[in-house]
Motif scaffolding. Structure first.
Motif, short mmCIF file in Angstrom:
data_model
loop_
_atom_site.label_atom_id
_atom_site.label_comp_id
_atom_site.label_asym_id
_atom_site.label_seq_id
_atom_site.Cartn_x
_atom_site.Cartn_y
_atom_site.Cartn_z
N ASP A 161 107.27 99.32 39.33
CA ASP A 161 108.39 99.11 40.25
C ASP A 161 108.34 97.70 40.84
O ASP A 161 107.26 97.11 41.01
CB ASP A 161 108.35 100.13 41.39
CG ASP A 161 108.58 101.55 40.91
OD1 ASP A 161 108.94 101.71 39.72
OD2 ASP A 161 108.40 102.49 41.71
N ARG A 179 113.02 100.07 39.01
CA ARG A 179 111.98 101.01 38.62
C ARG A 179 111.30 100.57 37.34
O ARG A 179 111.84 99.75 36.58
CB ARG A 179 112.59 102.40 38.42
CG ARG A 179 113.23 102.99 39.67
CD ARG A 179 112.19 103.29 40.73
NE ARG A 179 112.76 104.01 41.86
CZ ARG A 179 112.10 104.28 42.97
NH1 ARG A 179 110.83 103.88 43.10
NH2 ARG A 179 112.67 104.93 43.96
N THR A 374 105.23 97.64 50.49
CA THR A 374 105.37 98.18 49.15
C THR A 374 106.72 97.76 48.60
O THR A 374 107.75 98.15 49.15
CB THR A 374 105.27 99.72 49.16
OG1 THR A 374 104.04 100.11 49.77
CG2 THR A 374 105.34 100.27 47.75
N THR A 377 110.11 99.80 48.64
CA THR A 377 109.96 100.95 49.54
C THR A 377 110.07 100.54 51.00
O THR A 377 110.90 101.06 51.74
CB THR A 377 108.62 101.64 49.30
OG1 THR A 377 108.56 102.10 47.95
CG2 THR A 377 108.45 102.82 50.25
N ARG A 392 113.15 102.23 52.93
CA ARG A 392 114.01 103.22 52.29
C ARG A 392 113.68 104.62 52.78
O ARG A 392 112.57 104.90 53.25
CB ARG A 392 113.84 103.16 50.77
CG ARG A 392 114.23 101.83 50.15
CD ARG A 392 113.97 101.82 48.67
NE ARG A 392 114.78 102.82 47.98
CZ ARG A 392 114.59 103.19 46.71
NH1 ARG A 392 113.61 102.64 46.01
NH2 ARG A 392 115.38 104.08 46.15
N PRO A 394 112.68 108.33 52.16
CA PRO A 394 112.02 109.09 51.09
C PRO A 394 112.99 110.06 50.44
O PRO A 394 113.88 110.62 51.08
CB PRO A 394 110.90 109.84 51.84
CG PRO A 394 110.66 109.04 53.07
CD PRO A 394 111.98 108.45 53.44
#
Length: 754
Positions: A161, A179, A374, A377, A392, A394
C-alpha cells in the motif's frame, strides 16, 4: 535564446547606425556642409539590406506584409535621388523593427522545466541495501524502489500500500491511496513511505514521457499568428503599387511614383501597432501578468473561447477544512488542538490543511508523543495522555448517528472526510475540500463582459467535483476525468470553433497550453512546465489577473487596429495627393511623419487604463475584515453544530452546544458585522453595499431570536423550542454563508496577503 538576443542586438545596432547617418546628414545640411546626401543615401542602403532579408524570409513562408512596401520605398528613392526621403523611411523601418523585437515570439518554446522534472535516477534493492541506477536502465518487469517525496520514474505495479500525489498528471489536489497491486504512473510523487513497485514499461514508454512528447508536438505544430499589421498590408500593398504605377503611367514622371511609395510607407503599421502592443504588454506587466511576445497579446485580445483547468486555476489548488463536526460533548477548538498536534509534522496535504485550520482559529498546538504515520491510513500519537488517531475511517465499524450524518454530508458537499479518534472512540470529523478561488466568480463575469462568449472547464478531477465548480461559476461546459492527451484534443477542437485560450498551472496542462492559440499559466509557485510553454504567465496567483489581462489585451488590440486603420486611411489620402503632384517625395515623407505622430499618440493610449475612483482606505479595511472572516470560522461552525445537535432533542449536550453557539455569536460574530457596517461599508458606498446591509439586519434579527430562546429557558431548552431553534440556527448559518461569499467575491478577493 542566444539567437533571439543576437537578433535583437542587430536591430538595435541598425537603429543606432541609421539614426547617426540621418542625424549627421541633417546637421551638415543645416550648416551648409557637403556630404548630407551621401549620408542619407548610406542610411537608406544600410536599412535596405536587412529589410530585404526580412522580406525574403516572409516570402519563403508564403506571406507578405508591411516590410515589402518599405523595401520598395527604400529602393525607389535611390535612383531618383530622393535621398532624404530614403533616410526618413530607413529611420522609420529601423525604429519599427526595434519595437517589434521587444515583443517578438521566441524561436522555440523552452521545455527545459518539463524535462528537468523527469527523474534521471531511481533505486533498486540489492543484498547490501539500495543501489542508485539510471532510469534508462529500467526495463519492464524490473523491481525498483521509490523513496518518500520522489517522482515515480516509470509506470509500475505496487508491491504494498502507498499514497501518491497525482496532481501533476490529473490535477487532483488530494493524495490518492493505492493498494498493493494498483498501477502507479510515472510523473506522480510518492506522498508516503518508501514503496517497491514492478515496472510495467521503460521510462521512454511511460506516462510522463508521453506528456513531454505531447508538449513537443504541440509546440512544433503551432501555426504562426497573423499579425494585425500584416493583415492590413495584404490589401494596402497592392493598392499602393497600383497608385504608384498609375501615377507614373499617366504622367510619365517617375518622381511621382516614388512620392506615392514614400507617402505609402506603412509606418502606422510599422510603428503604431508595435507601440500599442508594447504599451499593452507594459501595462499587463505592471498588473502582474507577463506576456512573452506581442503576437500573444494580439491573440489574447481576440479570444472568444476560454478553456480553464480546475485545480490550482479556478480552485485554490490545496485542500482546506470547510467544517468540523464533533461528537456530543466535544468542541471544535479541542478537536483542532488534538488533531493538529499529531498532524503537525506530517507531510500529507490533508495534515497541512488541519494545521492551517487550527492556526486560523487561534488554537494552540501541543507537543505529541509517539507519533507514527501509516501511508494511506493516517497518523497516530499521544497528546496530553490521550491516544489520538487522525485519518481514514476503519472499514468495519459501527457508526453513531452523528458520524453517519458526516458521511452523508461528505457525499453531498463533495468533500473528503478526515476522522479523529480519541482513545478508541470516534470524536470528530473534518470536511475537507479544494475551495473555489474567491475571485473566480467575479473574474468569470468580467471575462464575459470583455467578450469571451464561451468558457469551459477541462480537468482531470472527478466529474461530480467538476460539475459543481462549473455550476457555481456559471460555465458553459465541463470535460472531466481527462489526461493531457484529452486536454490537447479539447484545445484543438476549441481552436477550430474560434480563437481559444487555455489557462492552467500544472505539468499536465503544458501540452494544452502549447496547443491553444494562446496559453496562460498560473505561475506563482515558480517555473514549471506550464510557465515555460505558456504565452502569458500570471505571477501573483490571482485569477482576477486573467480578466485584467484580457481587458488590457482587448484595449491594446483595439487601439492598435484603430491606429493602423486610421493611419492607413490618412496615408491613402496623402498617396492620392502625391499621385496628383501635390506632394514631392520629401514632402510626402514629412506628411507621412505627421500621420505617424497621430497614429503613435493614439497607440500610446494603451499605456493608460480606465480610471476608476478608488478610496485608498478600502483595500486596508477589506484586508482586515477578510482576515477576520477566517478567524470567525469556528463561530460559524458552532452554529451549524448546534443545529445538528438538536436532532437528538433537548439533551444536555444539545443545550450546551446551542448556548456555546449563542455566546460565540454575541462575543465574536456580531461585533464583526457591526464593525463592517460602520467602518467598511461607508467607504465602499451605499449603492454597492445596500443588499449586504440588509443581510446584516437579517443576521442581527436571527441572533436576537436565538438569544430570546435562551432567555426564556435559563435551565435547559424545552422540547417545544427545538423546531424553531433549529430553523433559527440553520437560517442563520445559511444567511452567513451567503453573506460571506458575497463579501469575499465583491470586496475581499485579491485583498488578502498571500
Amino acid at each position: 535564446m542566444r539567437a533571439v538576443r543576437l537578433a535583437r542586438s542587430r536591430e538595435a545596432v541598425l537603429l543606432v547606425a541609421v539614426t547617426l547617418l540621418v542625424g549627421t546628414g541633417g546637421v551638415l545640411s543645416l550648416v551648409g556642409g557637403g556630404g548630407a546626401k551621401v549620408l542619407w543615401a548610406a542610411a537608406t542602403v544600410v536599412a535596405l539590406g536587412p529589410s530585404v532579408v526580412w522580406v525574403m524570409a516572409d516570402l519563403r513562408a508564403r506571406r507578405w506584409g508591411a516590410d515589402l512596401l518599405a523595401v520598395l520605398a527604400l529602393a525607389a528613392t535611390l535612383p531618383v535621388g530622393e535621398y532624404l526621403a530614403g533616410g526618413i523611411v530607413a529611420l522609420m523601418v529601423a525604429t519599427g523593427h526595434v519595437l517589434e523585437a521587444g515583443a517578438r515570439r521566441r524561436a522555440g518554446r523552452d521545455l527545459s522545466m518539463l524535462l528537468d522534472r523527469a527523474p534521471s535516477r531511481t533505486h533498486r534493492r540489492t543484498a547490501d541495501g539500495l543501489e542508485t541506477i539510471g532510469v534508462d536502465e529500467v526495463v519492464a518487469g524490473q523491481a525498483i524502489v521509490v523513496l518518500p517525496g520522489e517522482v515515480v520514474s516509470v509506470d509500475g505495479v505496487l508491491d504494498a500500500d502507498g499514497a501518491f500525489d497525482e496532481s501533476a498528471l490529473t490535477g487532483e489536489p488530494l493524495p490518492v491511496p493505492k493498494r498493493a497491486g494498483a498501477t502507479v504512473h510515472s510523473g506522480t510523487v510518492n506522498a508516503g513511505a518508501a514503496v517497491d513497485l514492478v515496472a510495467t514499461a521503460a521510462a521512454g514508454e511511460s506516462t510522463y514521457a508521453g506528456i513531454v512528447r505531447l508538449a513537443e508536438r504541440a509546440v512544433a505544430g503551432t501555426a504562426p499568428v497573423a499579425r494585425i499589421a500584416d493583415r492590413i498590408a495584404i490589401w494596402f500593398l497592392p493598392v499602393a503599387l497600383l497608385m504608384a504605377a498609375a501615377a507614373w503611367l499617366f504622367t510619365g514622371d517617375a518622381v511621382r511614383a516614388v512620392a506615392v511609395l514614400v507617402t505609402a510607407t506603412p509606418c502606422p503599421l510599422l510603428l503604431a501597432v508595435p507601440i500599442a502592443v508594447t504599451a499593452g504588454m507594459s501595462r499587463m506587466s505592471r498588473a502582474g501578468v507577463v506576456v512573452k511576445d506581442g503576437a500573444a497579446l494580439e491573440t489574447l485580445g481576440n479570444v472568444r473561447v476560454l478553456l480553464l483547468d480546475k485545480t490550482g486555476t479556478v480552485s485554490e489548488g490545496r485542500p482546506e477544512v470547510t467544517d468540523v463536526v464533533c461528537a456530543p460533548g466535544m468542541t471544535e477548538e479541542r478537536v483542532l488542538a488534538l488533531a493538529a498536534s499529531v498532524e503537525r509534522l506530517s507531510p500529507h496535504v490533508l495534515a497541512a490543511a488541519i494545521v492551517r485550520a487550527a492556526a486560523a482559529a487561534g488554537v494552540p498546538v501541543e507537543r505529541a508523543q509517539d507519533v507514527t504515520e501509516t501511508p494511506g491510513t493516517g497518523v497516530r500519537g499521544v497528546v496530553d495522555g490521550r491516544r489520538v488517531t487522525v485519518g481514514r475511517l476503519p472499514g468495519e465499524r459501527d457508526l453513531p448517528g452523528w458520524a453517519r450524518g458526516v458521511l452523508n454530508r461528505g457525499k453531498l458537499d463533495l468533500a473528503s472526510v478526515v476522522w479523529v479518534d480519541v482513545d478508541g472512540a470516534l470524536t470528530a470529523a473534518f470536511l475537507v475540500r479544494d475551495r473555489v478561488r474567491r475571485d473566480a466568480p467575479r473574474t468569470m463575469k468580467r471575462l464575459r463582459e470583455a467578450g469571451i462568449r464561451e468558457i469551459r472547464l477541462v480537468t482531470g478531477d472527478r466529474v461530480d467535483n467538476a460539475r459543481e465548480v462549473a455550476a457555481t461559476l456559471g460555465l458553459d461546459a465541463v470535460t472531466a476525468e481527462v489526461g493531457p492527451a484529452e486536454k490537447v484534443t479539447s484545445a484543438e477542437n476549441a481552436c477550430r470553433a474560434g480563437v481559444t485560450a487555455f489557462v492552467g498551472d500544472g505539468v499536465n496542462d503544458a501540452p494544452a497550453l502549447a496547443t491553444a492559440d494562446v496559453g496562460v499559466a498560473m505561475g506563482s509557485y515558480g517555473a514549471t512546465a506550464a510557465t515555460q510553454v505558456a504565452d502569458a504567465v500570471i505571477l501573483d496567483d490571482r485569477l482576477e489577473r486573467l480578466a485584467d489581462a484580457v481587458e488590457t489585451a482587448r484595449r491594446s488590440r483595439t487601439l492598435a487596429v484603430w491606429s493602423a486603420v486610421g493611419g492607413t486611411v490618412l496615408s491613402l489620402g496623402a498617396m492620392a495627393a502625391a499621385a496628383s503632384g501635390l506632394l514631392l517625395p520629401v514632402a510626402g515623407a514629412v506628411v507621412q511623419e505627421a500621420i505617424d505622430v497621430v497614429a503613435i499618440l493614439n497607440a500610446l493610449r494603451a499605456l493608460r487604463g480606465r480610471t476608476r475612483r478608488h478610496d485608498p482606505r478600502a483595500d486596508e479595511l477589506a484586508a482586515r475584515f477578510s482576515a477576520e472572516h477566517e478567524r470567525l470560522a469556528p463561530a460559524r461552525a458552532a452554529i451549524r453544530h448546534a443545529a445538528d445537535a438538536l436532532a437528538d432533542g433537548p439533551t444536555a449536550a444539545s443545550d450546551a452546544a446551542v448556548r456555546r453557539a449563542n455566546r460565540m455569536v454575541v462575543e465574536r460574530l456580531l461585533p464583526h458585522e457591526v464593525a463592517e457596517e460602520s467602518e467598511l461599508y461607508p467607504v465602499l458606498g451605499a449603492v454597492r453595499t445596500a443588499a449586504l446591509s440588509r443581510e446584516h439586519a437579517e443576521i442581527s434579527r436571527l441572533s436576537r431570536r436565538l438569544g430570546r430562546h435562551l432567555a426564556v429557558a435559563p435551565g435547559r431548552i424545552g422540547a417545544d423550542q427545538v423546531d424553531d431553534l433549529r430553523a433559527t440556527l440553520y437560517g442563520l448559518d445559511a444567511v452567513l454563508n451567503l453573506h460571506y461569499a458575497q463579501e469575499e467575491e465583491a470586496f475581499f478577493s485579491g485583498k488578502e496577503d498571500r
